[in-house]
Design an enzyme around this catalytic site. Structure first.
Site, PDB file in Angstrom:
ATOM      1  N   ASP A   1     -14.121  42.121 -76.773  1.00 29.74           N
ATOM      2  CA  ASP A   1     -13.468  41.719 -75.456  1.00 29.74           C
ATOM      3  C   ASP A   1     -12.120  41.781 -75.278  1.00 29.74           C
ATOM      4  O   ASP A   1     -11.194  42.191 -76.232  1.00 29.74           O
ATOM      5  CB  ASP A   1     -13.608  39.786 -75.588  1.00 29.74           C
ATOM      6  CG  ASP A   1     -13.239  39.062 -74.294  1.00 29.74           C
ATOM      7  OD1 ASP A   1     -13.595  39.904 -73.521  1.00 29.74           O
ATOM      8  OD2 ASP A   1     -12.715  38.082 -74.295  1.00 29.74           O
TER       9      ASP A   1
ATOM     10  N   HIS B   1     -12.511  49.400 -69.814  1.00 28.82           N
ATOM     11  CA  HIS B   1     -14.063  49.679 -70.428  1.00 28.82           C
ATOM     12  C   HIS B   1     -14.211  50.921 -71.334  1.00 28.82           C
ATOM     13  O   HIS B   1     -14.527  51.135 -72.344  1.00 28.82           O
ATOM     14  CB  HIS B   1     -15.000  49.771 -69.658  1.00 28.82           C
ATOM     15  CG  HIS B   1     -14.970  47.889 -68.785  1.00 28.82           C
ATOM     16  ND1 HIS B   1     -14.826  46.912 -69.930  1.00 28.82           N
ATOM     17  CD2 HIS B   1     -15.093  47.463 -67.629  1.00 28.82           C
ATOM     18  CE1 HIS B   1     -15.151  45.897 -69.095  1.00 28.82           C
ATOM     19  NE2 HIS B   1     -15.138  46.362 -67.859  1.00 28.82           N
TER      20      HIS B   1
ATOM     21  N   THR C   1     -25.824  38.586 -70.764  1.00 27.91           N
ATOM     22  CA  THR C   1     -26.800  38.135 -69.503  1.00 27.91           C
ATOM     23  C   THR C   1     -25.900  37.656 -68.680  1.00 27.91           C
ATOM     24  O   THR C   1     -26.300  37.390 -67.622  1.00 27.91           O
ATOM     25  CB  THR C   1     -27.507  37.137 -70.240  1.00 27.91           C
ATOM     26  OG1 THR C   1     -27.142  36.110 -71.036  1.00 27.91           O
ATOM     27  CG2 THR C   1     -28.926  37.746 -70.921  1.00 27.91           C
ATOM     28  N   GLU C   2     -24.729  37.139 -68.715  1.00 29.56           N
ATOM     29  CA  GLU C   2     -23.821  36.619 -67.860  1.00 29.56           C
ATOM     30  C   GLU C   2     -22.919  37.605 -67.106  1.00 29.56           C
ATOM     31  O   GLU C   2     -22.312  37.355 -66.039  1.00 29.56           O
ATOM     32  CB  GLU C   2     -22.837  35.328 -68.559  1.00 29.56           C
ATOM     33  CG  GLU C   2     -23.634  34.135 -68.636  1.00 29.56           C
ATOM     34  CD  GLU C   2     -24.491  34.184 -70.002  1.00 29.56           C
ATOM     35  OE1 GLU C   2     -25.511  33.855 -69.959  1.00 29.56           O
ATOM     36  OE2 GLU C   2     -24.008  34.697 -70.903  1.00 29.56           O
ATOM     37  N   ASN C   3     -22.825  38.728 -67.693  1.00 27.06           N
ATOM     38  CA  ASN C   3     -21.806  39.789 -67.464  1.00 27.06           C
ATOM     39  C   ASN C   3     -22.240  40.559 -65.993  1.00 27.06           C
ATOM     40  O   ASN C   3     -21.679  41.083 -65.108  1.00 27.06           O
ATOM     41  CB  ASN C   3     -21.579  40.918 -68.244  1.00 27.06           C
ATOM     42  CG  ASN C   3     -20.632  40.450 -69.527  1.00 27.06           C
ATOM     43  OD1 ASN C   3     -20.791  40.979 -70.668  1.00 27.06           O
ATOM     44  ND2 ASN C   3     -19.858  39.538 -69.199  1.00 27.06           N
ATOM     45  N   TRP C   4     -23.701  40.144 -65.574  1.00 19.93           N
ATOM     46  CA  TRP C   4     -24.391  40.506 -64.384  1.00 19.93           C
ATOM     47  C   TRP C   4     -23.471  39.965 -63.196  1.00 19.93           C
ATOM     48  O   TRP C   4     -23.654  40.409 -62.093  1.00 19.93           O
ATOM     49  CB  TRP C   4     -25.699  40.377 -64.136  1.00 19.93           C
ATOM     50  CG  TRP C   4     -26.408  41.027 -65.236  1.00 19.93           C
ATOM     51  CD1 TRP C   4     -27.012  40.254 -66.384  1.00 19.93           C
ATOM     52  CD2 TRP C   4     -26.752  42.367 -64.877  1.00 19.93           C
ATOM     53  NE1 TRP C   4     -27.804  41.456 -66.826  1.00 19.93           N
ATOM     54  CE2 TRP C   4     -27.415  42.554 -66.354  1.00 19.93           C
ATOM     55  CE3 TRP C   4     -26.404  43.435 -64.365  1.00 19.93           C
ATOM     56  CZ2 TRP C   4     -28.106  43.883 -66.713  1.00 19.93           C
ATOM     57  CZ3 TRP C   4     -26.884  44.622 -64.662  1.00 19.93           C
ATOM     58  CH2 TRP C   4     -27.983  44.831 -65.887  1.00 19.93           C
TER      59      TRP C   4
HETATM   60  C1  IPE Z   1     -18.322  38.217 -73.830  1.00 23.50           C
HETATM   61  O1  IPE Z   1     -16.902  38.358 -73.208  1.00 23.50           O
HETATM   62  C2  IPE Z   1     -19.122  39.058 -73.584  1.00 23.50           C
HETATM   63  C3  IPE Z   1     -18.863  40.803 -74.204  1.00 23.50           C
HETATM   64  C4  IPE Z   1     -17.838  40.830 -74.822  1.00 23.50           C
HETATM   65  C5  IPE Z   1     -19.871  41.666 -73.723  1.00 23.50           C
HETATM   66  P1  IPE Z   1     -16.737  37.738 -71.807  1.00 23.50           P
HETATM   67  O2  IPE Z   1     -15.456  38.166 -71.202  1.00 23.50           O
HETATM   68  O3  IPE Z   1     -17.771  37.814 -70.975  1.00 23.50           O
HETATM   69  O4  IPE Z   1     -16.788  36.109 -72.298  1.00 23.50           O
HETATM   70  P2  IPE Z   1     -15.880  35.016 -71.539  1.00 23.50           P
HETATM   71  O5  IPE Z   1     -16.395  35.124 -70.050  1.00 23.50           O
HETATM   72  O6  IPE Z   1     -14.413  35.186 -71.587  1.00 23.50           O
HETATM   73  O7  IPE Z   1     -16.406  33.813 -72.228  1.00 23.50           O
HETATM   74  C1  IPE Z   2     -15.144  43.089 -72.698  1.00 22.20           C
HETATM   75  O1  IPE Z   2     -14.055  42.799 -72.051  1.00 22.20           O
HETATM   76  C2  IPE Z   2     -16.060  43.921 -71.942  1.00 22.20           C
HETATM   77  C3  IPE Z   2     -17.374  43.151 -71.187  1.00 22.20           C
HETATM   78  C4  IPE Z   2     -17.668  41.933 -71.272  1.00 22.20           C
HETATM   79  C5  IPE Z   2     -18.365  44.087 -70.654  1.00 22.20           C
HETATM   80  P1  IPE Z   2     -13.828  42.195 -70.548  1.00 22.20           P
HETATM   81  O2  IPE Z   2     -14.037  43.067 -69.194  1.00 22.20           O
HETATM   82  O3  IPE Z   2     -14.370  40.695 -70.525  1.00 22.20           O
HETATM   83  O4  IPE Z   2     -12.222  42.071 -70.737  1.00 22.20           O
HETATM   84  P2  IPE Z   2     -11.186  40.642 -70.131  1.00 22.20           P
HETATM   85  O5  IPE Z   2     -11.844  39.538 -71.020  1.00 22.20           O
HETATM   86  O6  IPE Z   2     -11.674  40.789 -68.557  1.00 22.20           O
HETATM   87  O7  IPE Z   2      -9.747  41.071 -70.596  1.00 22.20           O
HETATM   88 MG    MG Z   3     -13.523  38.979 -71.369  1.00 25.88          MG
END
Ligand code: IPE
Ligand code: IPE
Ligand code: MG
Length: 246
Positions: free
Chosen positions: A28, A45, A74-77
């Site tokens: 993250d 990324h 599953t929530e990143n969509w």
């Molecule tokens: C968790 O990070 C998922 C991944 C690193 C793939 P998120 O950025 O999605 O989590 P939240 O939204 O801060 O809880």
């Molecule tokens: C984790 O980094 C990667 C994924 C969740 C795919 P983030 O994209 O969540 O980065 P922040 O949390 O917004 O900094």
């Molecule tokens: Mg994040």
């Protein structure tokens, strides 16, 4: 200076001859890393993918048995389409490169999550890595992709119910249930690392994390390196795991 010295010292304290068997990482902080530099999130990324490559190589080199990384939930969509496409594109690029090296590097790969909804090309690459992984022993890297801990548990419950109906499964217990999870056969993570300073699991390994040691650091994932790994391992080695005992 004082702080820097202390941090360096802690990294050196890691005993690499007594590693945990399984380390899991919530990768993250890519977005914040990019924002700090005035770059688009997708640049974060790309930098995060490089970090993954370096950290996975280090884990293999020091002889870690299992590394599990959270790549896409599953929530990143919920994220903008361009960002999702950029992440999938990076995965594609990484897998393509990895396929050529896996056997030589003795890195096996497995995917946790519902990969059936991914592009045919990505699915093909995933299948290829799984096939290559059957040929040898070595460090196993599990990539959680379209993965959710709750989704995993619900799927496992459904699959068990189906088997039970067919008379193909005995009464349920923890061990049997685990055999229906994506992680079947993989020991639970000993250590879960979350960079970027968030104190939450975000639906990662909900079942498997029951007795995992958690380590949170403010370092953002693209800035993570082998010294951060050593710091996390040193912190882990100072913990007292009791599993409910005394
Ligand atoms: C968790 O990070 C998922 C991944 C690193 C793939 P998120 O950025 O999605 O989590 P939240 O939204 O801060 O809880
Ligand atoms: C984790 O980094 C990667 C994924 C969740 C795919 P983030 O994209 O969540 O980065 P922040 O949390 O917004 O900094
Ligand atoms: Mg994040």
């Amino acid at each position: 200076m004082g702080l820097l010295f202390k941090a360096r010292k802690r990294a050196e304290e890691a005993d690499l001859s007594a590693l945990p068997r399984h380390i899991a990482i919530i990768m993250d902080g890519n977005g914040r890393w990019a924002k700090k530099r005035g770059l688009p999130r997708t640049a974060g990324h790309a930098a995060g993918a490089e970090t993954f490559r370096r950290v996975a190589t280090w884990c293999k080199d020091v002889g870690l048995e299992y590394l599990t990384v959270y790549a896409f939930s599953t929530e990143n969509w919920k994220r903008p389409r361009e960002e999702i496409e950029a992440i999938m594109g990076l995965l594609d690029k990484y897998l393509l490169e990895a396929i050529g090296r896996m056997e030589r590097d003795r890195v096996r790969m497995r995917f946790f999550g519902d990969t059936s909804v991914l592009s045919p090309r990505l699915r093909e690459l995933i299948e290829k890595t799984a096939e290559i992984s059957t040929h040898f022993e070595g460090c196993q890297v599990n990539i959680c992709l379209n993965y959710g801990g709750r989704d995993e548990i619900v799927r496992a419950a459904r699959a068990y119910a189906e088997d039970f109906k067919k008379g193909a499964a005995d009464d349920l217990n923890e061990e049997l249930f685990e055999s229906y999870l994506y992680s079947a056969g993989v020991p639970d993570p000993d250590l879960i690392i979350r960079p970027s300073g968030e104190y939450r699991l975000s639906n990662f390994l909900m079942w498997q994390s029951a007795y995992s040691e958690l380590y949170v650091t403010d370092v953002l994932w693209p800035d993570f390196d082998q010294n951060e790994m050593k710091r996390a391992i040193a912190a882990y080695q100072r913990r007292n795991r009791r599993y409910g005992g005394i």
